[in-house]
Design a protein around this motif. Structure first.
Motif, PDB file in Angstrom:
ATOM      1  N   TYR A 257      -4.583   4.643  -9.970  1.00 59.49           N
ATOM      2  CA  TYR A 257      -4.911   4.158  -8.625  1.00 59.49           C
ATOM      3  C   TYR A 257      -5.740   2.879  -8.716  1.00 59.49           C
ATOM      4  O   TYR A 257      -5.497   1.898  -7.998  1.00 59.49           O
ATOM      5  CB  TYR A 257      -5.677   5.217  -7.839  1.00 59.49           C
TER       6      TYR A 257
ATOM      7  N   HIS B  97      -0.064   4.335  -2.731  1.00 58.37           N
ATOM      8  CA  HIS B  97      -1.442   4.337  -3.189  1.00 58.37           C
ATOM      9  C   HIS B  97      -2.139   5.670  -2.956  1.00 58.37           C
ATOM     10  O   HIS B  97      -2.928   6.121  -3.793  1.00 58.37           O
ATOM     11  CB  HIS B  97      -2.222   3.203  -2.517  1.00 58.37           C
TER      12      HIS B  97
ATOM     13  N   HIS C  79      -3.100  -9.941  -2.902  1.00 53.57           N
ATOM     14  CA  HIS C  79      -3.388  -9.574  -1.517  1.00 53.57           C
ATOM     15  C   HIS C  79      -4.478 -10.459  -0.909  1.00 53.57           C
ATOM     16  O   HIS C  79      -4.401 -10.838   0.263  1.00 53.57           O
ATOM     17  CB  HIS C  79      -3.817  -8.108  -1.433  1.00 53.57           C
TER      18      HIS C  79
ATOM     19  N   ASP D  62      -4.270  -6.878  -6.106  1.00 51.50           N
ATOM     20  CA  ASP D  62      -5.160  -7.298  -5.030  1.00 51.50           C
ATOM     21  C   ASP D  62      -5.639  -8.736  -5.131  1.00 51.50           C
ATOM     22  O   ASP D  62      -6.151  -9.286  -4.149  1.00 51.50           O
ATOM     23  CB  ASP D  62      -6.336  -6.326  -4.902  1.00 51.50           C
TER      24      ASP D  62
ATOM     25  N   GLU E 248      -9.949  -7.099   0.518  1.00 53.50           N
ATOM     26  CA  GLU E 248      -8.936  -7.602  -0.408  1.00 53.50           C
ATOM     27  C   GLU E 248      -9.527  -8.554  -1.452  1.00 53.50           C
ATOM     28  O   GLU E 248      -9.021  -8.657  -2.564  1.00 53.50           O
ATOM     29  CB  GLU E 248      -7.819  -8.322   0.367  1.00 53.50           C
TER      30      GLU E 248
ATOM     31  N   LEU F 122     -11.833  -6.069  -3.996  1.00 50.04           N
ATOM     32  CA  LEU F 122     -11.300  -4.821  -4.531  1.00 50.04           C
ATOM     33  C   LEU F 122     -10.951  -4.907  -6.009  1.00 50.04           C
ATOM     34  O   LEU F 122     -11.019  -3.907  -6.727  1.00 50.04           O
ATOM     35  CB  LEU F 122     -10.066  -4.396  -3.718  1.00 50.04           C
TER      36      LEU F 122
ATOM     37  N   HIS G  75      -4.450  -1.410  -8.419  1.00 47.82           N
ATOM     38  CA  HIS G  75      -5.066  -2.361  -7.489  1.00 47.82           C
ATOM     39  C   HIS G  75      -5.505  -3.634  -8.195  1.00 47.82           C
ATOM     40  O   HIS G  75      -5.448  -4.717  -7.618  1.00 47.82           O
ATOM     41  CB  HIS G  75      -6.269  -1.720  -6.789  1.00 47.82           C
TER      42      HIS G  75
ATOM     43  N   CYS H  23     -12.237  -2.072  -8.455  1.00 49.50           N
ATOM     44  CA  CYS H  23     -11.283  -1.149  -9.074  1.00 49.50           C
ATOM     45  C   CYS H  23     -11.336  -1.209 -10.597  1.00 49.50           C
ATOM     46  O   CYS H  23     -11.166  -0.191 -11.266  1.00 49.50           O
ATOM     47  CB  CYS H  23      -9.873  -1.428  -8.565  1.00 49.50           C
TER      48      CYS H  23
ATOM     49  N   GLU I  57       0.830  -1.208   0.000  1.00 49.05           N
ATOM     50  CA  GLU I  57       0.000   0.000   0.000  1.00 49.05           C
ATOM     51  C   GLU I  57       0.866   1.260   0.000  1.00 49.05           C
ATOM     52  O   GLU I  57       0.488   2.299  -0.555  1.00 49.05           O
ATOM     53  CB  GLU I  57      -0.932   0.010   1.218  1.00 49.05           C
TER      54      GLU I  57
END
Length: 473
Positions: A308, A226, A319, A316, A282, A285, A312, A289, A216
């Motif tokens: 941005y 981020h 993540h 992610d 997580e 997202l 992600h 996104c 992040e």
């Protein structure tokens, strides 16, 4: 001499003490009403409307059906200020004439008062989740893994209600900017609530969580952090990037979403609930996104900086797997199945909070788009009041030029009627209209709004009509 100790009594504030300390906290000069709609590069100024707080009762749990009422907005604004006193904010252009505000925000008095009232305010704001979310039965690690992996396989490509509202809006650019503003409390200090849980000592899982956090923070490279990427998105569509510049345009539920993670992170007894909520974010997202990037490009064209969101999308998936395989399941191995209900509860609670926010934002865009209709509704509702068919409590107000009614909402529908003078009525970012004598507007329940006086004096009335539809029959 007796060595018997007195019985331990947990700390708690009584109702009157709570009211007293809330007002004492909020009358700090940095929290008073603003004379402008925005805060100019001053992260310490947060309008809490302290003149209203003596009339509110925070010594209870706010029911789910009232969570978007004004008391809900007031408590989320208070909690945001309390939580963020743990974070470091500095103005983009230096402290200069903001040194006194800096000292006041981070003063021991401000922090101590905030901590005294915080537990009661958290109970008021988030206690409804105890009734709304229940995790029953006996869980095993295998069942948890099966449950979470089945959730990950669900179709998440469908647009949210907020996204649909933007797409259908009569002013899509205005709606999309309002949408981005709602993320600013979280995204401009991204991962800060998470940082509360990587301090301390709890073995390999701690290091695994830190890996997510350093992602992040762009691995120490500011250009890839981020929050910096989100600043570029804001700037690309004509929005300011200084922290809480748009404080008065944050919806109740937008603050609630960010505060929920601070609430879990601040109260370490809720540690396992946090990792369940973390897994929800997580694991959802990526699709969010991707849709967000597509939405901004569709609305603003290629000038919208969507890095941005697209960044992600790339990380992610990783993540989500890390959160489950390297954090959640190893913690279950170490601490046993008894922590699983808390993990599941965190997932379910934040899913509910997200749904509330999604609905709230969609309603706000509908309210902003509907201003011409709400203005037209003034005449039949006013006629019903004049004819005596509607008997509604009324407040008579006289205000001078430049008087700004900082943003707020009402717990029922209201009729604003202008007796004399000129008012600029504000219904959201970039959404306002002029009201003259004899005109007015129906204000919908729970909808964020404010007003500014544009004549030497304005005399107006606010009628509490309950449900405006009942006035039309």
């Amino acid at each position: 001499m007796s060595h018997k100790l007195p019985e331990h009594v947990p700390f708690a504030l009584g109702a009157e003490q709570l009211r007293q300390y809330v007002v004492q906290y909020a009358t700090n000069p940095i929290y008073l009403d603003n004379m402008d709609w925005v805060n100019d590069d001053n992260p310490y100024r947060r309008q809490l409307r302290p003149q209203i707080l003596p009339h509110l009762d925070f010594d209870r749990v706010l029911p789910r059906e009232n969570i978007l009422d004004y008391e809900g907005l007031a408590v989320q604004r208070l909690l945001t200020s309390i939580y963020e006193a743990d974070l470091m904010f500095l103005p983009k252009n230096g402290l200069k004439d903001k040194w006194a505000d800096f000292k006041s925000f981070y003063s021991s008095s401000n922090r101590a008062l905030g901590e005294m009232i915080r537990p009661s305010l958290e109970r008021f704001a988030f206690g409804f989740l105890d009734q709304e979310v229940e995790v029953s039965g006996t869980w095993t690690k295998k069942e948890l893994e099966t449950y979470f992996r089945s959730l990950a396989d669900r179709d998440r490509d469908q647009p949210s209600r907020a996204e649909v509202a933007i797409g259908k809006s009569t002013d899509r650019e205005r709606a999309a900017r309002m949408w981005l503003i709602q993320f600013a409390p979280d995204f401009l200090s991204e991962a800060s609530p998470m940082m509360r849980n990587v301090l301390g000592y709890y073995g390999p899982a701690q290091s695994e969580w830190f890996k997510i956090i350093i992602d992040e923070y762009g691995y120490g490279v500011h250009d890839t952090k981020h929050s910096h990427l989100f600043e570029k998105t804001l700037a690309s569509v004509g929005l300011r990037t200084d922290v809480h510049h748009y404080w008065q345009y944050y919806l109740n539920s937008s603050l609630m979403m960010n505060n929920y993670f601070h609430y879990l992170g601040k109260n370490h007894e809720l540690f396992f609930r946090y990792i369940g909520a973390l897994y929800y974010t997580e694991s959802t997202l990526v699709e969010f996104c991707q849709r967000g990037a597509d939405l901004l490009t569709d609305v603003f064209g290629p000038e919208a900086d969507t890095e941005y969101f697209t960044e992600h999308v790339g990380i992610d998936v990783h993540h989500g797997r890390m959160a489950l395989e390297n954090l959640i399941l190893p913690l279950v191995d170490t601490h046993g199945d008894s922590i699983i209900p808390e993990i599941v509860r965190g997932y379910e609670e934040f899913q509910l909070v997200s749904e509330i926010a999604d609905h709230d934002f969609a309603e706000q865009i509908g309210w902003m788009d509907g201003q011409p209709v709400n203005r037209q509704l003034h005449d039949p509702v006013w006629a019903a009041i004049q004819a005596g068919r509607v008997d509604a409590p009324v407040a008579h107000l006289v205000e001078p030029r430049g008087e700004l009614s900082n943003t707020h909402c009402h717990d029922g529908d209201e009729l604003c009627h202008i007796v004399s003078g000129t008012m600029r009525f504000e219904s959201g970012f970039g959404s306002s209209q002029i009201l003259e004598a004899g005109q007015g507007i129906v204000i919908h329940r729970n909808r964020l709004h404010g007003a500014n006086i544009e004549s030497d004096e304005c005399v107006y009335e606010i009628h509490s009509i309950g449900d405006h539809r009942a006035c039309l029959s």
